[in-house]
Write an enzyme that holds these catalytic residues in place. Structure first.
Site: not given
Lengths: 373, 493
Positions: B463, B467
């Site tokens: 992350h 995304d």
């Protein structure tokens, strides 16, 4: 329950013999000749263990005949790295087995027959067994020049070894087994039994190399079947039993309860490699990288097949020292095995800066380290 | 007690002797008090003759017996000790293996003749041992006595043979002298008891179980305890219920004994590699994204192509399709084939799609990768997978196959499962885990129910640079290629 069923199956084994003379009730010699239908070295060695543990040999003796697909068999207290070319074995998918008897390393293939003589400990007599084999050979071909040496080898023409011997003694039973070269692949034999590993120091039992010859070369009519038959005939005569060979399946749990566990144990890494007596390696090799040649010195102590002590001497700063010491730390306690070493070395690369140059150097070092195993 | 403490303070070096004495003769300290005094008379103490003192001083303590190396046969007088199976301080039972010796190509297993504790090994490894000379010293438990070659037991009601070395149609019953005594005291034939110990040895528990079956009650461990079901003694009870109470045996509660032990092993090899990799993966903030794929069309396609591949000598599974589809997806979303440096300052977009395939081998988890999938056909990927699989199961994968991976797929579905939470393998930034293919009812475009081949996929991504939207779009693209394999044809290079 287990006690009673194993006895029942011993009885079953004898009931397979159709002749009434050779039963359990026989007083003099209810000896048995059995032959394995399998060519798997581990299964056949497991049968030897099974007979050694379960059969009462007070009133009978057993002759076990077996042949294996290509395999190298080392003695109980030997060092496989010292005895054979493990790289070649892996390449050619030749199995490696460690037997429970002592002695040296042999190469088995379908052109080699194995004979195991089971007796009680008191009746253990290797010379007698080998004389029986020689007698059988001479009965077959009277002109054959074969004799037994005092090292319990059988020599052909006074110089070529055609049979080697080993033995195992337990509390009450004993067995003596020997090979007999009928038509084995001598080329593969000599190449696998030559160790390429340098700098090994160990107290393991060494093998005594010998020139070998196949009986087939002496007389092409001597096939494995002919030889097995002749030996069984001689054994039957000497033990006053019918010349009848009982076939057994080493995978059959109903006849040989517990045999599959024995087979599995013989295949474990802990048995084949882990039982190697403590040894040390002190060697150096050259690595060619781009335009330079690098000297690397490696020292290792291996116990129970695992690396106890490890030291790698590289030219300074050729590789990050922190990474090298991490490698050494990972290797300690791991198996002296190419697969584990490759695994550990490549894992360490994951946590390094992603630099092609570093990767190439590291791979080169890793490949060379693996060559030692 | 006083004698013991006094003795202890005067001879610290013989502390071990004192401890053993104390443990064995706590209750009978008085009558051996005089013997203690003569034992710890300093002038009498010669450490090399410790064994002799033991024997002469305390009758109630263990006797040390020198177990000599017995005759090997063939006139052999010396052997080399190759392996010890026990060490000083271990307890042994009769017939346990003590060591392995070798003489001239013969390997001999020496077994113990006694029950007891090993007190001294007379040889080190690779030393020469002599036949007829002591091999080990064994301290025999005093209560058991010295067990000779043939067990001699006091004449029981049953015949002598039943209790000594029993040969039942060619098989000896193994049992320690204590067990034999217990059997004899209870008039049990050893041949009728089933042994559950090593080599079918008869253990104390086996005798007790046998007895329990005979009497129909659960016996407490001590054979000497009396078993009396508690009877209600109240006189107000009518006669009938009292009789009933007497007839129903009340089971005596027995403490449940579990003899399993914890086992501690060092972390080495494959496990160590996993520890290193997964500990490094902890630094990556993972997020997950899961979906289900309808593989009905792909299943059909594979059935058609399998024999063609077989002719060319290659086994075609579903993985080559999954891998190729992933590579096509990575062409559109190259950030999933990237690497973030240590300091999180730079992202490197890798040109090659080296897709790793997680493999479960005998030794553990290994992840080789197929190099440059972007330029390989499905058939070539299948062929390469076959090569890696055979090397992997033989334990012969090389460094090149195990390094340089940029993206990984794990087909855990071959073993089972649906959704998982895979862990990213550094220095990569994404991983996909595939569940098993199940036949489930689904609705088609017309609203009808049909049989669909459904597989679940679980993605994990880093992350810090990826995304959710990117992952979702990549997954949708990958899914569309697999649900409609013909669409792959349009984008194949």
């Amino acid at each position: 329950m287990v006690l009673q069923s194993s006895l029942k199956n011993c009885l079953q084994l004898s009931c397979i013999l159709r002749t009434p003379k050779a039963g359990f009730r026989s007083t003099t010699s209810g000896s048995l000749i059995i032959q394995s239908i399998s060519n798997d070295v581990y299964q056949n060695l497991a049968v030897e263990d099974w007979i050694h543990d379960h059969v009462n040999l007070e009133n009978r003796q057993v002759l076990f005949l077996w042949r294996n697909s290509p395999a190298v068999v080392i003695g109980r207290h030997q060092n496989p790295w010292q005895e054979c070319n493990l790289r070649l074995l892996r390449q050619k998918s030749i199995k490696l087995a460690r037997r429970r008897s002592g002695g040296g390393t042999v190469y088995h293939d379908l052109g080699n027959i194995n004979l195991t003589f089971f007796t009680t400990r008191k009746k253990y007599e290797r010379m007698e067994n080998l004389k029986l084999v020689v007698k059988a050979l001479k009965a077959l071909r009277p002109q054959l020049d074969v004799h037994v040496t005092d090292r319990y080898d059988i020599l052909l023409d006074g110089q070529y070894k055609i049979s080697g011997t080993a033995a195992k003694l337990g509390r009450t039973t004993a067995y003596h087994h020997c090979t007999l070269l009928c038509n084995a692949d001598k080329f593969v034999l000599s190449s696998v039994l030559k160790s390429p590993y340098k700098g090994l120091k160990s107290n393991a039992t060494p093998s005594v190399p010998a020139s070998v010859k196949n009986l087939f070369e002496e007389d092409p009519s001597l096939t494995c079947e002919v030889l097995l038959d002749a030996i069984a005939e001689e054994y039957a005569t000497q033990h006053h039993i019918d010349h009848h060979i009982t076939l057994i399946n080493p995978a059959d749990e109903t006849v040989l309860p517990g045999i599959n566990n024995k087979t599995k144990e013989l295949q474990t890494w802990e048995w084949v490699y882990g039982k190697t007596p403590k040894f040390s390696i002190s060697t150096c090799f050259n690595m060619v990288y781009k335009d330079s040649v690098l000297d690397v010195k490696v020292d290792m102590d291996v116990k129970h097949g695992r690396i106890e002590v490890c030291n790698i001497d590289l030219p300074e700063q050729w590789l990050p020292p922190a990474l090298c010491s991490e490698l050494v730390k990972s290797l300690v306690g791991s198996k002296f095995c190419p697969n584990e070493t490759t695994m550990l070395a490549t894992t360490l690369l994951r946590v390094c800066p992603q630099d092609d140059e570093l990767h190439n150097r590291w791979s080169l070092l890793c490949e060379n380290m693996v060559m030692l195993m | 007690m006083a004698a013991v403490t006094a003795a202890r303070s005067s001879c610290r070096a013989a502390g071990r002797l004192v401890c053993i004495h104390r443990v064995r003769s706590c209750s009978s300290i008085r009558f051996i008090k005089s013997k203690y005094v003569c034992v710890f008379d300093k002038s009498a103490l010669k450490f090399s003759h410790q064994q002799r003192l033991f024997r002469t001083s305390a009758v109630s303590c263990g006797q040390i017996v020198q177990f000599k190396l017995s005759d090997i046969g063939e006139g052999i007088t010396e052997v080399t000790v190759k392996e010890w199976y026990i060490k000083e301080g271990d307890s042994v039972s009769q017939f346990d293996s003590i060591c392995e010796v070798q003489s001239d190509k013969a390997s001999v297993t020496i077994t113990s003749r006694y029950d007891g504790v090993i007190r001294k090994l007379h040889y080190n490894l690779d030393e020469i041992a002599y036949v007829g000379k002591p091999l080990v010293d064994i301290e025999i438990d005093a209560s058991k006595g010295v067990a000779p070659e043939e067990d001699v037991v006091e004449t029981p009601p049953m015949s002598h043979e039943e209790h000594t070395h029993q040969e039942i149609k060619g098989h000896k019953t193994l049992a320690t002298p204590a067990v034999r005594r217990l059997a004899m005291e209870n008039n049990i034939k050893l041949s009728e008891v089933v042994g559950t110990g090593k080599d079918n040895r008869i253990l104390k528990e086996d005798i007790l179980n046998y007895l329990a079956k005979q009497t129909g009650a659960i016996l407490p461990p001590s054979p000497k305890a009396e078993i009396i079901p508690p009877l209600p003694k109240s006189e107000t009870l009518p006669a009938a219920p009292k009789d009933k109470a007497r007839k129903i045996p009340v089971p005596v509660s027995r403490p449940i004994v579990f003899s399993g032990k914890d086992k501690t092993e060092p972390v080495t090899g494959f496990q160590k590699a996993m520890v290193k990799t997964m500990s490094a993966a902890l630094k990556i903030p993972h997020f997950g994204y899961c979906d289900e794929i309808d593989l009905t069309q792909l299943v059909q396609l594979r059935e058609e192509l399998k024999p063609l591949a077989q002719i060319r000598g290659v086994k075609l599974s579903f993985m080559p399709f999954f891998i190729k589809a992933a590579s096509l997806g990575l062409l559109q979303y190259p950030i999933l084939n990237a690497s973030l440096d240590e300091s999180c300052q730079n992202v490197t977009y890798k040109a090659s799609h080296n897709i790793g395939v997680a493999m479960d081998t005998e030794q553990g988890l290994i992840v080789p990768n197929v190099k440059n999938v972007q330029v390989l056909s499905v058939f070539e990927i299948a062929s390469e997978l076959n090569r890696l699989q055979s090397l992997g199961s033989a334990g012969q994968l090389g460094t090149n196959d195990l390094t340089g991976g940029t993206f990984t797929l794990s087909n855990i579905g071959t073993i089972g499962g649906t959704y998982t939470k895979p862990v990213i393998l550094p220095p990569e930034v994404a991983i996909g885990a595939l569940g098993k293919i199940q036949v489930l009812p689904r609705f088609n475009g017309k609203g009808e129910v049909f049989k669909a081949q459904i597989m679940n996929v679980s993605w994990s991504a880093d992350h810090r640079i990826i995304d959710g939207a990117t992952m979702a779009r990549f997954s949708n693209l990958w899914k569309s290629y697999l649900e409609n394999p013909a669409s792959m044809l349009l984008d194949l290079k």
